[in-house]
Design a protein around this motif. Structure first.
Motif, PDB file in Angstrom:
ATOM      1  N   HIS A 320      -7.134  -0.673 -71.754  1.00  0.00           N
ATOM      2  CA  HIS A 320      -7.678  -0.472 -70.408  1.00  0.00           C
ATOM      3  C   HIS A 320      -8.330  -1.774 -69.939  1.00  0.00           C
ATOM      4  O   HIS A 320      -8.932  -2.507 -70.730  1.00  0.00           O
ATOM      5  CB  HIS A 320      -8.706   0.662 -70.439  1.00  0.00           C
ATOM      6  N   PRO A 321      -8.235  -2.092 -68.641  1.00  0.00           N
ATOM      7  CA  PRO A 321      -8.776  -3.362 -68.131  1.00  0.00           C
ATOM      8  C   PRO A 321     -10.273  -3.558 -68.344  1.00  0.00           C
ATOM      9  O   PRO A 321     -10.757  -4.689 -68.258  1.00  0.00           O
ATOM     10  CB  PRO A 321      -8.446  -3.301 -66.639  1.00  0.00           C
ATOM     11  N   LYS A 322     -11.030  -2.494 -68.640  1.00  0.00           N
ATOM     12  CA  LYS A 322     -12.462  -2.658 -68.866  1.00  0.00           C
ATOM     13  C   LYS A 322     -12.799  -3.014 -70.321  1.00  0.00           C
ATOM     14  O   LYS A 322     -13.975  -3.181 -70.644  1.00  0.00           O
ATOM     15  CB  LYS A 322     -13.213  -1.387 -68.474  1.00  0.00           C
ATOM     16  N   LEU A 323     -11.782  -3.119 -71.179  1.00  0.00           N
ATOM     17  CA  LEU A 323     -12.024  -3.469 -72.571  1.00  0.00           C
ATOM     18  C   LEU A 323     -11.699  -4.941 -72.800  1.00  0.00           C
ATOM     19  O   LEU A 323     -10.614  -5.414 -72.461  1.00  0.00           O
ATOM     20  CB  LEU A 323     -11.165  -2.596 -73.499  1.00  0.00           C
ATOM     21  N   LEU A 324     -12.653  -5.651 -73.371  1.00  0.00           N
ATOM     22  CA  LEU A 324     -12.461  -7.061 -73.711  1.00  0.00           C
ATOM     23  C   LEU A 324     -12.067  -7.152 -75.183  1.00  0.00           C
ATOM     24  O   LEU A 324     -12.839  -6.758 -76.061  1.00  0.00           O
ATOM     25  CB  LEU A 324     -13.752  -7.844 -73.477  1.00  0.00           C
ATOM     26  N   LEU A 325     -10.870  -7.673 -75.458  1.00  0.00           N
ATOM     27  CA  LEU A 325     -10.386  -7.783 -76.829  1.00  0.00           C
ATOM     28  C   LEU A 325     -10.619  -9.197 -77.353  1.00  0.00           C
ATOM     29  O   LEU A 325     -10.509 -10.176 -76.614  1.00  0.00           O
ATOM     30  CB  LEU A 325      -8.896  -7.456 -76.901  1.00  0.00           C
ATOM     31  N   SER A 326     -10.928  -9.298 -78.635  1.00  0.00           N
ATOM     32  CA  SER A 326     -11.109 -10.611 -79.263  1.00  0.00           C
ATOM     33  C   SER A 326      -9.751 -11.283 -79.443  1.00  0.00           C
ATOM     34  O   SER A 326      -8.698 -10.643 -79.316  1.00  0.00           O
ATOM     35  CB  SER A 326     -11.804 -10.455 -80.618  1.00  0.00           C
ATOM     36  N   GLU A 327      -9.777 -12.568 -79.762  1.00  0.00           N
ATOM     37  CA  GLU A 327      -8.530 -13.325 -79.892  1.00  0.00           C
ATOM     38  C   GLU A 327      -7.669 -12.819 -81.042  1.00  0.00           C
ATOM     39  O   GLU A 327      -6.446 -12.886 -80.983  1.00  0.00           O
ATOM     40  CB  GLU A 327      -8.847 -14.815 -80.097  1.00  0.00           C
ATOM     41  N   TYR A 329      -7.597  -9.733 -81.946  1.00  0.00           N
ATOM     42  CA  TYR A 329      -7.318  -8.326 -81.638  1.00  0.00           C
ATOM     43  C   TYR A 329      -7.884  -7.382 -82.704  1.00  0.00           C
ATOM     44  O   TYR A 329      -7.315  -6.328 -82.986  1.00  0.00           O
ATOM     45  CB  TYR A 329      -5.811  -8.092 -81.473  1.00  0.00           C
ATOM     46  N   LYS A 330      -9.040  -7.769 -83.271  1.00  0.00           N
ATOM     47  CA  LYS A 330      -9.704  -6.925 -84.263  1.00  0.00           C
ATOM     48  C   LYS A 330     -11.007  -6.330 -83.724  1.00  0.00           C
ATOM     49  O   LYS A 330     -11.646  -5.535 -84.418  1.00  0.00           O
ATOM     50  CB  LYS A 330     -10.023  -7.747 -85.520  1.00  0.00           C
ATOM     51  N   ARG A 331     -11.365  -6.689 -82.499  1.00  0.00           N
ATOM     52  CA  ARG A 331     -12.642  -6.241 -81.934  1.00  0.00           C
ATOM     53  C   ARG A 331     -12.477  -5.980 -80.453  1.00  0.00           C
ATOM     54  O   ARG A 331     -11.706  -6.653 -79.764  1.00  0.00           O
ATOM     55  CB  ARG A 331     -13.711  -7.319 -82.177  1.00  0.00           C
ATOM     56  N   ALA A 332     -13.207  -4.979 -79.943  1.00  0.00           N
ATOM     57  CA  ALA A 332     -13.177  -4.650 -78.513  1.00  0.00           C
ATOM     58  C   ALA A 332     -14.608  -4.435 -78.028  1.00  0.00           C
ATOM     59  O   ALA A 332     -15.450  -3.893 -78.748  1.00  0.00           O
ATOM     60  CB  ALA A 332     -12.346  -3.406 -78.264  1.00  0.00           C
ATOM     61  N   ARG A 333     -14.879  -4.867 -76.792  1.00  0.00           N
ATOM     62  CA  ARG A 333     -16.201  -4.714 -76.181  1.00  0.00           C
ATOM     63  C   ARG A 333     -16.024  -4.150 -74.781  1.00  0.00           C
ATOM     64  O   ARG A 333     -15.097  -4.522 -74.056  1.00  0.00           O
ATOM     65  CB  ARG A 333     -16.917  -6.066 -76.137  1.00  0.00           C
ATOM     66  N   PHE A 334     -16.897  -3.242 -74.406  1.00  0.00           N
ATOM     67  CA  PHE A 334     -16.812  -2.614 -73.089  1.00  0.00           C
ATOM     68  C   PHE A 334     -17.450  -3.508 -72.032  1.00  0.00           C
ATOM     69  O   PHE A 334     -18.478  -4.138 -72.259  1.00  0.00           O
ATOM     70  CB  PHE A 334     -17.510  -1.257 -73.100  1.00  0.00           C
ATOM     71  N   SER A 335     -16.785  -3.550 -70.864  1.00  0.00           N
ATOM     72  CA  SER A 335     -17.319  -4.323 -69.746  1.00  0.00           C
ATOM     73  C   SER A 335     -17.025  -3.572 -68.450  1.00  0.00           C
ATOM     74  O   SER A 335     -15.929  -3.039 -68.270  1.00  0.00           O
ATOM     75  CB  SER A 335     -16.667  -5.721 -69.696  1.00  0.00           C
ATOM     76  N   TYR A 336     -18.019  -3.542 -67.553  1.00  0.00           N
ATOM     77  CA  TYR A 336     -17.785  -2.900 -66.252  1.00  0.00           C
ATOM     78  C   TYR A 336     -16.871  -3.754 -65.370  1.00  0.00           C
ATOM     79  O   TYR A 336     -16.293  -3.267 -64.404  1.00  0.00           O
ATOM     80  CB  TYR A 336     -19.113  -2.644 -65.543  1.00  0.00           C
ATOM     81  N   GLN A 339     -10.658  -6.535 -66.160  1.00  0.00           N
ATOM     82  CA  GLN A 339      -9.901  -7.717 -66.544  1.00  0.00           C
ATOM     83  C   GLN A 339      -8.627  -7.814 -65.698  1.00  0.00           C
ATOM     84  O   GLN A 339      -8.119  -6.815 -65.196  1.00  0.00           O
ATOM     85  CB  GLN A 339      -9.524  -7.644 -68.033  1.00  0.00           C
ATOM     86  N   ASN A 340      -8.124  -9.020 -65.581  1.00  0.00           N
ATOM     87  CA  ASN A 340      -6.891  -9.244 -64.837  1.00  0.00           C
ATOM     88  C   ASN A 340      -5.705  -8.941 -65.755  1.00  0.00           C
ATOM     89  O   ASN A 340      -5.018  -9.840 -66.257  1.00  0.00           O
ATOM     90  CB  ASN A 340      -6.829 -10.684 -64.327  1.00  0.00           C
ATOM     91  N   SER A 341      -5.463  -7.648 -65.993  1.00  0.00           N
ATOM     92  CA  SER A 341      -4.402  -7.215 -66.913  1.00  0.00           C
ATOM     93  C   SER A 341      -3.171  -6.803 -66.128  1.00  0.00           C
ATOM     94  O   SER A 341      -3.268  -6.024 -65.165  1.00  0.00           O
ATOM     95  CB  SER A 341      -4.887  -6.032 -67.754  1.00  0.00           C
ATOM     96  N   PRO A 342      -1.990  -7.303 -66.513  1.00  0.00           N
ATOM     97  CA  PRO A 342      -0.768  -6.917 -65.794  1.00  0.00           C
ATOM     98  C   PRO A 342      -0.460  -5.434 -65.974  1.00  0.00           C
ATOM     99  O   PRO A 342      -0.747  -4.851 -67.014  1.00  0.00           O
ATOM    100  CB  PRO A 342       0.313  -7.794 -66.439  1.00  0.00           C
ATOM    101  N   GLU A 343       0.112  -4.836 -64.941  1.00  0.00           N
ATOM    102  CA  GLU A 343       0.467  -3.422 -65.008  1.00  0.00           C
ATOM    103  C   GLU A 343       1.551  -3.219 -66.061  1.00  0.00           C
ATOM    104  O   GLU A 343       2.493  -4.005 -66.189  1.00  0.00           O
ATOM    105  CB  GLU A 343       0.961  -2.936 -63.636  1.00  0.00           C
ATOM    106  N   SER A 344       1.398  -2.139 -66.824  1.00  0.00           N
ATOM    107  CA  SER A 344       2.357  -1.834 -67.887  1.00  0.00           C
ATOM    108  C   SER A 344       2.427  -0.325 -68.073  1.00  0.00           C
ATOM    109  O   SER A 344       1.396   0.362 -67.990  1.00  0.00           O
ATOM    110  CB  SER A 344       1.925  -2.510 -69.195  1.00  0.00           C
ATOM    111  N   PRO A 345       3.622   0.220 -68.334  1.00  0.00           N
ATOM    112  CA  PRO A 345       3.731   1.673 -68.573  1.00  0.00           C
ATOM    113  C   PRO A 345       2.946   2.111 -69.802  1.00  0.00           C
ATOM    114  O   PRO A 345       2.551   3.275 -69.894  1.00  0.00           O
ATOM    115  CB  PRO A 345       5.243   1.882 -68.783  1.00  0.00           C
ATOM    116  N   GLN A 346       2.700   1.183 -70.723  1.00  0.00           N
ATOM    117  CA  GLN A 346       1.975   1.545 -71.940  1.00  0.00           C
ATOM    118  C   GLN A 346       0.459   1.498 -71.767  1.00  0.00           C
ATOM    119  O   GLN A 346      -0.278   1.981 -72.617  1.00  0.00           O
ATOM    120  CB  GLN A 346       2.361   0.588 -73.086  1.00  0.00           C
ATOM    121  N   ARG A 347      -0.034   0.941 -70.662  1.00  0.00           N
ATOM    122  CA  ARG A 347      -1.460   0.702 -70.513  1.00  0.00           C
ATOM    123  C   ARG A 347      -2.186   1.949 -70.011  1.00  0.00           C
ATOM    124  O   ARG A 347      -1.714   2.652 -69.119  1.00  0.00           O
ATOM    125  CB  ARG A 347      -1.700  -0.464 -69.551  1.00  0.00           C
ATOM    126  N   PHE A 348      -3.374   2.227 -70.584  1.00  0.00           N
ATOM    127  CA  PHE A 348      -4.239   3.293 -70.079  1.00  0.00           C
ATOM    128  C   PHE A 348      -4.883   2.813 -68.777  1.00  0.00           C
ATOM    129  O   PHE A 348      -5.426   1.702 -68.724  1.00  0.00           O
ATOM    130  CB  PHE A 348      -5.327   3.639 -71.095  1.00  0.00           C
TER     131      PHE A 348
END
Length: 481
Positions: A320-327, A329-336, A339-348
């Motif tokens: 989801h665009p509100k989740l910040l992933l580490s480089e 991809y082992k950690r996630a942090r919530f942000s209001y 993020q500029n995430s491209p649209e994808s059928p797999q994305r929440f």
């Protein structure tokens, strides 16, 4: 037609540097040089070359590993062709093209007898009723058959090579798993050894204390008894002396003497106090934590040897665009902030969730989620089916293909058909998620205390993925195993 000199030159190019003969089952080592498989195997068995570090290429002296032999199929085909050319060159053009019986040039091929014929042979009566063609015309269909055979053989060889590659990868995976289990056993027994040594010191210290208390009470008892014996001995001596005196002296103060002796009661002290005796009787209870810890150790060891650690990472295509992933991809942090995430059928797009990059279609797997929640934050961990809803509202329950646990500030809930709040002994910060695909279990436990939390039972039919949800500014989670 290849000349004998040219064939000899080619033969020199495909000689084995060890035996100086034509390569047989050529293999290539790390530096790129080629040898006969048998020659190189014998070379590796030379005394003094037992360690892998001491093996060097016989030509360039570059180090190589015995297990790095790679069959050189193309070179093997070249050697085979050179051998064929060598045979043709030794026969000579006259022996190759001339009929040995009539001395005439061979032009024809009898398909019935599979014989090569000259003009005289063709006119002979024995081939009169047979199908006879020119050599090139007769060779055409056989060339096609040979090409078909080559195609099939090459295809089968490729399949075998693919099987070899796949099985080698599988072997490497199994070796990695065995190495991981070996490290787990070493680590767990090291912890157990340390714990046992600590418990041994504690129990021996308590026994030393009991031993000292017993000796102290024995000393007090001996002192008290010695005093009593001394006093009674004095009274006995006084009475014995009184009884031997004349009547006049015996009767003097006789009543006082008898009263003093009759009223003197013997104190009967105990060598060990009731409190100390109870401590000795209760000593076996001190070993109960050891018994409990040993049981926990065996359960943990069997669990970790049974379940494979899952080396998972987060899939940015599903995040989801509100989740910040580490480089990594082992950690996630919530942000209001979105993020500029491209649209994808797999994305929440509504549920602030993310899936692992790889899913499972079988086996037993386990991973650990380290949760760090801010006040009011929550984290959801578990497993979802591959076709879980990605767009719009996501209902977190097994009927929707979600088997998960929610950790919130101050409580934990199992997201069953009707969410169930769970009572835990301590706040949950590290969750171990375990998947048994065939049995259909999704189990959650405290990764620190190994306390069982909850188990879902399901029937998996497709691929399932580790699932994570996060909410609340300042909240985050990370993955380990």
């Amino acid at each position: 037609m290849a000349s004998a000199a040219s064939v000899t030159s080619l033969v020199d190019e495909v000689n084995c540097p060890i035996c100086q003969g034509t390569l047989r089952e050529p293999v290539t080592i790390d530096c790129g040089h080629n040898f006969c498989r048998g020659c190189l195997t014998r070379y590796c068995e030379i005394p003094g070359s037992e360690s892998e570090e001491s093996l060097t290429c016989p030509l360039c002296k570059e180090p190589f590993r015995p297990g790095s032999f790679r069959p050189n199929w193309q070179l093997a085909n070249v050697v085979e062709n050179i051998e064929r050319l060598k045979l043709v060159a030794t026969l000579g053009p006259e022996e190759e093209d001339v009929c040995q019986e009539h001395g005439e040039k061979v032009y024809f091929f009898c398909e019935d007898d599979e014989a090569q014929l000259c003009v005289v042979c063709r006119e002979a009566g024995e081939h009169g009723a047979h199908t006879v063609r020119f050599l090139e015309d007769a060779a055409g269909p056989y060339r096609e058959q040979i090409q078909k055979c080559l195609m099939n053989l090459r295809k089968e060889r490729e399949e075998i090579q693919e099987i070899q590659s796949r099985e080698n990868k599988r072997i490497q995976v199994l070796l990695t798993q065995v190495a991981t289990k070996r490290q787990q056993v070493i680590s767990e027994f090291a912890h157990l050894s340390q714990f046992l040594e600590e418990q041994r010191s504690i129990l021996l210290e308590q026994l030393e204390r009991l031993d000292g208390d017993i000796l102290k009470q024995q000393e007090e008892f001996d002192s008290l008894v010695a005093g009593e014996i001394c006093r009674f001995s004095a009274l006995i001596e006084e009475l014995e002396e009184k009884s031997e005196r004349p009547a006049r002296e015996l009767l003097t103060d006789i009543r006082s003497t008898l009263i003093r002796c009759e009223t003197r009661k013997c104190r009967k002290p105990e060598a060990v106090s009731p409190e100390l005796g109870q401590r000795i009787r209760d000593f076996p209870q001190q070993a109960l934590p050891l018994q409990k810890e040993m049981k926990k150790f065996l359960e943990k060891l069997c669990f970790e040897l049974d379940y494979e650690p899952a080396h998972i990472s987060l899939d940015p295509q599903t995040s989801h665009p509100k989740l910040l992933l580490s480089e990594d991809y082992k950690r996630a942090r919530f942000s209001y902030k979105w993020q500029n995430s491209p649209e994808s059928p797999q994305r929440f797009d509504r549920a602030t969730c993310v899936l692992a990059h790889s899913g499972f279609t079988g086996g037993r797997h386990t991973w650990v989620v380290n949760v760090d929640l801010a006040h009011g934050g929550s984290c959801t961990v578990g497993v979802v089916s591959e076709d879980v809803r990605r767009k719009g509202e996501l209902r977190l329950r097994p009927e929707e293909g979600v088997w998960a646990l929610r950790l919130a500030w101050g409580f934990v809930s199992a997201l069953a058909s009707f969410p169930t709040r769970l009572a835990l002994e301590e706040q949950l910060r590290q969750v171990r998620v375990s998947l048994d695909y065939e049995v259909g279990w999704v189990t959650f436990a405290n990764a620190v205390t190994h306390e069982h939390i909850y188990t879902f039972t399901a029937s998996f039919t497709g691929k399932v993925f580790p699932f994570f949800g996060l909410w609340g500014r300042g909240s985050s989670f990370s993955l380990s195993y």
